[in-house]
Design an enzyme around this catalytic site. Structure first.
Site, mmCIF file in Angstrom:
data_model
loop_
_atom_site.group_PDB
_atom_site.id
_atom_site.type_symbol
_atom_site.label_atom_id
_atom_site.label_comp_id
_atom_site.label_asym_id
_atom_site.label_seq_id
_atom_site.Cartn_x
_atom_site.Cartn_y
_atom_site.Cartn_z
ATOM 1 N N ALA A 1 -6.884 40.387 37.337
ATOM 2 C CA ALA A 1 -8.191 40.242 36.729
ATOM 3 C C ALA A 1 -8.040 40.352 35.379
ATOM 4 O O ALA A 1 -9.002 40.400 34.416
ATOM 5 C CB ALA A 1 -9.043 41.191 37.309
ATOM 6 N N CYS A 2 -6.990 40.722 34.606
ATOM 7 C CA CYS A 2 -6.348 41.082 33.389
ATOM 8 C C CYS A 2 -6.080 39.822 32.781
ATOM 9 O O CYS A 2 -4.882 39.253 33.154
ATOM 10 C CB CYS A 2 -5.701 42.174 33.195
ATOM 11 N N GLY A 3 -6.578 39.298 31.727
ATOM 12 C CA GLY A 3 -6.324 38.117 30.770
ATOM 13 C C GLY A 3 -4.785 38.154 30.152
ATOM 14 O O GLY A 3 -4.010 37.264 30.317
ATOM 15 N N ARG B 1 -2.474 38.010 32.952
ATOM 16 C CA ARG B 1 -2.211 36.633 33.500
ATOM 17 C C ARG B 1 -1.488 35.662 32.477
ATOM 18 O O ARG B 1 -0.289 35.017 32.487
ATOM 19 C CB ARG B 1 -3.474 35.861 33.806
#
Length: 148
Positions: free
Chosen positions: A10-12, A15
């Site tokens: 869920a963390c940019g 990712r």
């Protein structure tokens, strides 16, 4: 040696780091630590290897750190570590382990310091920022990476 990323999908930033590792030609072992949790020896080893303390690895944004009173300077590292074991989200991420070292990869370009093949060429982050990575260094152009 296998590359390991302690990842939150869920963390940019997490990712982006995962995709930078893949752009280097490696497929890492992905540990979704919010699902698996942490062990005390695991966190202690990661922090020691990365030169971190529980306080410096504490995630304050989008975590219960403040409401748990962990941001108060009088709270010791043992208390923070115990809270991290109970609330895995309190550990900042992503943490990457390679044969070249361990890093808390924030900003995401930090991963280039420890990739066996950091020459990933031009990489475009999710927010549009461009990272150009040569053999040993990275330069970024464009907007800064946002916390997630």
């Amino acid at each position: 040696m296998t590359i390991v990323i302690h990842h939150n999908p869920a963390c940019g930033t997490s990712r982006n780091v995962l995709e930078m590792i893949r752009a280097s030609g490696e497929e890492p072992v992905v540990i979704e630590y919010l699902k698996t949790g942490w062990t005390r020896p695991q966190l202690q080893a990661l922090f020691a290897g990365a030169g971190l303390t529980p306080r410096t690895a504490l995630r304050v944004a989008k975590s219960p750190a403040e409401e748990l009173g962990l941001t108060d300077p009088s709270v010791d590292d043992e208390t923070i570590l115990a809270a991290m074991l109970e609330h895995p989200v309190l550990v900042n991420r992503p943490i990457v382990v390679t044969e070249k070292g361990i890093r808390l990869c924030r900003p995401s370009e930090t991963v280039l310091e420890i990739l066996p093949n950091a020459a990933i060429g031009t990489f475009r982050k999710e927010d549009g920022e461009v990272v150009v990575a040569g053999s040993a260094s990275a330069t970024a152009a464009g907007a800064g990476e946002t916390a997630s």
